[in-house]
Write a protein that holds these residues in place. Structure first.
Motif, PDB file in Angstrom:
ATOM      1  N   CYS A 291     -58.789  42.754  80.661  1.00  0.00           N
ATOM      2  CA  CYS A 291     -57.359  42.532  81.629  1.00  0.00           C
ATOM      3  C   CYS A 291     -56.390  43.476  80.821  1.00  0.00           C
ATOM      4  O   CYS A 291     -56.438  43.789  79.533  1.00  0.00           O
ATOM      5  N   ASP A 292     -55.803  44.001  81.748  1.00  0.00           N
ATOM      6  CA  ASP A 292     -54.960  45.233  81.509  1.00  0.00           C
ATOM      7  C   ASP A 292     -54.603  45.559  80.086  1.00  0.00           C
ATOM      8  O   ASP A 292     -55.320  46.914  79.806  1.00  0.00           O
TER       9      ASP A 292
ATOM     10  N   THR B 161     -61.561  40.684  86.138  1.00  0.00           N
ATOM     11  CA  THR B 161     -60.548  41.443  86.358  1.00  0.00           C
ATOM     12  C   THR B 161     -59.998  41.607  87.748  1.00  0.00           C
ATOM     13  O   THR B 161     -61.140  41.598  88.600  1.00  0.00           O
ATOM     14  N   CYS B 162     -58.850  42.162  87.880  1.00  0.00           N
ATOM     15  CA  CYS B 162     -58.415  42.753  89.205  1.00  0.00           C
ATOM     16  C   CYS B 162     -59.406  43.651  89.744  1.00  0.00           C
ATOM     17  O   CYS B 162     -59.894  44.321  89.184  1.00  0.00           O
TER      18      CYS B 162
ATOM     19  N   GLU C 200     -52.710  38.918  81.706  1.00  0.00           N
ATOM     20  CA  GLU C 200     -51.658  39.671  82.559  1.00  0.00           C
ATOM     21  C   GLU C 200     -50.634  38.560  83.494  1.00  0.00           C
ATOM     22  O   GLU C 200     -49.630  38.862  83.437  1.00  0.00           O
ATOM     23  N   ILE C 201     -51.468  37.711  83.992  1.00  0.00           N
ATOM     24  CA  ILE C 201     -50.409  37.098  84.887  1.00  0.00           C
ATOM     25  C   ILE C 201     -49.726  36.048  84.025  1.00  0.00           C
ATOM     26  O   ILE C 201     -48.349  35.626  84.531  1.00  0.00           O
TER      27      ILE C 201
ATOM     28  N   CYS D 212     -58.640  36.246  83.639  1.00  0.00           N
ATOM     29  CA  CYS D 212     -59.727  37.211  83.764  1.00  0.00           C
ATOM     30  C   CYS D 212     -61.017  37.401  82.845  1.00  0.00           C
ATOM     31  O   CYS D 212     -61.831  38.039  83.219  1.00  0.00           O
TER      32      CYS D 212
ATOM     33  N   ALA E  64     -56.634  47.489  84.977  1.00  0.00           N
ATOM     34  CA  ALA E  64     -57.803  46.964  84.243  1.00  0.00           C
ATOM     35  C   ALA E  64     -59.019  47.828  84.499  1.00  0.00           C
ATOM     36  O   ALA E  64     -59.752  48.367  83.722  1.00  0.00           O
TER      37      ALA E  64
HETATM   38 FE1  FES Z   1     -55.945  40.446  84.667  1.00  0.00          FE
HETATM   39 FE2  FES Z   1     -55.358  42.115  86.795  1.00  0.00          FE
HETATM   40  S1  FES Z   1     -54.500  39.918  86.048  1.00  0.00           S
HETATM   41  S2  FES Z   1     -56.760  42.191  85.291  1.00  0.00           S
END
Ligand code: FES
Length: 576
Positions: free
Chosen positions: A127-128, A199-200, A91-92, A59, A206
């Motif tokens: 990212c989160d 980001t998502c 996050e991933i 992200c 996020a």
């Molecule tokens: Fe980074 Fe969702 S994976 S914000």
């Protein structure tokens, strides 16, 4: 025109660069080793830029470019930028959970700020967990600080359908498990979702936390909604660089900006956004670093009065790109103006009220009118009862309303491995009214409270068309996820919370309107079970994970470390 409150001699960085002693000379000489002359760093505010870029943060891939734009802004305003890389927490890719490392990044960023010759800091996150971690660090250090949000990625597409990160993957994954689509189709769906840096792009953790950072007044007005790859994002990055230099001269610090109202505003916006359940944990932790106490009851009080007006997945229909075109966060703040304390201060040196001047809602289907909300209450409800004496959370807007008032028989999994091994067992005794229970997945039990809370629906029920069930756990779920998932049960099972005592066949009662979650088992029977209960063996006895387990607080307290939450900052380093 910048009102200078401090002079050159009182810049913090001058403690390194100023003295005409052996160390001062050495600091100046070693900076020349990097190719910087005293014209570069001498007599200028030094701006730390904490960059959470890495090849493993999907992200933040634009941060290599954005950091150059921030630096340009710093130079333009007469400052000297110093880039400081920090753990990126993609996050991933990070396992077992980025939540395990949120406090790690918060500690790292705090120490980066403390130990370097910097006068103010730009925090590059999105990212989160990066957002709460960086804010926790900056609030503790209390130097002038601006948060620069990564911004959401572009909308996803597959076969003419607009898709949202996480939310639609999970929906298609359920279809795949039910045998309705094949692997190739699923690969194409996932491929269609990842179109750009950022980001998502649903209202996941996020987007929620970026919006919260802006609402707190810690990011430039309007910055949190700009898509990561829009040229306005680059413009915002250089503006961030220019502004932080001014803030250093103005000596404008987080403690001059934040108060109780700032955090109430943040909770109001979170509820109106239908924000991620993770925001409860993060906001409590961030507020603690500012010395402000927030608790779950306060969130629930706000939730009762603030409707969800952001029509964004997973609660609604649209995506963050649509939100930006509809006016973005500034427009949402404008719509909530009567509910917010608009006198709250921000990094601009002005108030929230000044920041939303000129804002407009351009699309009433995306940012809904207050009298036509997506849901009449806030996105998250706080439940309590004998199963969660210290509280737990549910994203009520992402749950099937038929479960708002529900009684069902527990089907218990003692941990995640047990869940994975048995959930699709054809012999599992379960039906659509059962309550799936996952134990030992909390802050200490997992450890790190992973996002396992959207427990999979058993395959045999998926095949019958079941797509939601009541699920209960002491872990979290992704802000992109959905379903009747009761999360963050506190105290958690691994420390002997009542969740640890649930057995197959016990009746669990949920009532969202009354905010109740109860295990309908006789108190004496529960006492007997408690006497027999044995704490599970903790998986790590060394390193950071052991430190985490020894010091992490429970979900209702924000999962910060007990020695950092509300703690005083470590004294400034000696320079010799
Ligand atoms: Fe980074 Fe969702 S994976 S914000």
């Amino acid at each position: 025109m910048v009102k200078r409150k401090i002079n050159l001699g009182s810049l913090r960085s001058q403690r390194w660069y100023g003295p005409e002693d052996m160390r001062g000379t050495s600091h100046r000489a070693r900076s020349r080793q990097l190719g910087y002359s005293s014209e570069d760093f001498g007599g200028k505010p030094c701006v730390g830029i904490i960059n959470t870029w890495s090849d493993m943060n999907t992200c933040h891939s634009h941060f290599k470019q954005r950091v150059e734009e921030i630096k340009r802004g710093v130079y333009e305003s007469g400052g000297f930028p110093i880039e400081l890389p920090a753990m990126s927490l993609g996050e991933i890719m990070v396992k077992p959970s980025t939540m395990l490392y949120r406090n790690f990044l918060a500690m790292e960023a705090e120490e980066l700020i403390r130990c370097h010759p910097i006068d103010g800091v730009v925090l590059m996150g999105g990212c989160d967990k990066t957002t709460p971690a960086l804010l926790m660090a900056a609030l503790t250090m209390d130097l002038p600080a601006i948060y620069m949000p990564a911004g959401p990625m572009l909308r996803g597409y597959y076969a003419g359908e607009t898709l949202g990160s996480g939310t639609d993957v999970l929906r298609y994954w359920a279809d795949k498990r039910a045998g309705l689509i094949d692997q190739d189709t699923f690969e194409n769906v996932v491929g269609g979702l990842s179109r750009s840096a950022g980001t998502c792009m649903v209202m996941g953790t996020a987007a929620t936390m970026m919006s919260i950072a802006e609402t707190l007044g810690l990011a430039l007005p309007g910055s949190s909604s700009i898509p990561a790859v829009d040229s306005h994002h680059a413009l915002m990055a250089s503006a961030t660089g220019r502004r932080i230099v001014e803030m250093i001269w103005e000596d404008l610090k987080p403690s001059d900006i934040l108060n109780q109202s700032s955090f109430d505003n943040a909770a109001i916006v979170d509820m109106a956004l239908g924000g991620s359940t993770n925001a409860m944990i993060h906001l409590i932790a961030v507020a603690g670093r500012a010395g402000i106490k927030l608790d779950l009851d306060q969130f629930d009080k706000i939730s009762r009065t603030i409707p969800v007006i952001a029509n964004i997945k997973p609660s609604g229909k649209f995506l963050m790109e649509d939100f930006y075109y509809a006016g973005g966060l500034k427009a949402l703040l404008l719509r909530l103006a009567d509910k917010l304390d608009l006198d709250a201060k921000t990094i601009t040196g002005g108030t929230l009220s000044e920041n939303i001047k000129g804002a407009e809602v351009y699309d009433n289907d995306v940012i809904l009118p207050l009298d036509k909300p997506l849901y009449h209450e806030g996105g998250t409800a706080i439940l309590k009862g004998n199963l969660a004496p210290n509280g737990c959370v549910i994203k009520q807007t992402a749950a099937d309303p038929k479960f708002y008032n529900h009684k069902g028989k527990a089907v218990v999994f003692s941990n995640y491995s047990d869940l994975s091994a048995r959930i699709d067992d054809p012999k599992l005794v379960v039906d659509e009214n059962s309550v799936l229970v996952l134990q030992n997945s909390g802050p200490i039990g997992a450890p790190g409270m992973p996002e396992w809370g959207m427990l999979p629906i058993p395959k045999k029920l998926l095949k019958k068309g079941v797509r939601d069930m009541v699920r209960i756990s002491d872990c979290r779920m992704s802000g992109t996820a959905y379903g009747t998932c009761i999360l963050h049960i506190s105290p958690e099972a691994a420390i002997g919370g009542p969740l640890a005592l649930v057995k197959d066949g016990d009746i669990i009662e949920l009532n969202i309107h009354d905010r109740e979650l109860n295990l309908l088992v006789d108190r004496k029977e529960l006492e007997k079970r408690k006497l027999k209960w044995k704490a599970p063996k903790f998986p790590a006895s060394r390193g950071y994970t052991a430190l985490f387990a020894q010091h992490v607080t429970q979900a209702h307290e924000g999962c910060d470390f007990d020695f950092l939450h509300f703690g005083k900052p470590t004294p400034e380093p000696l320079i010799f």
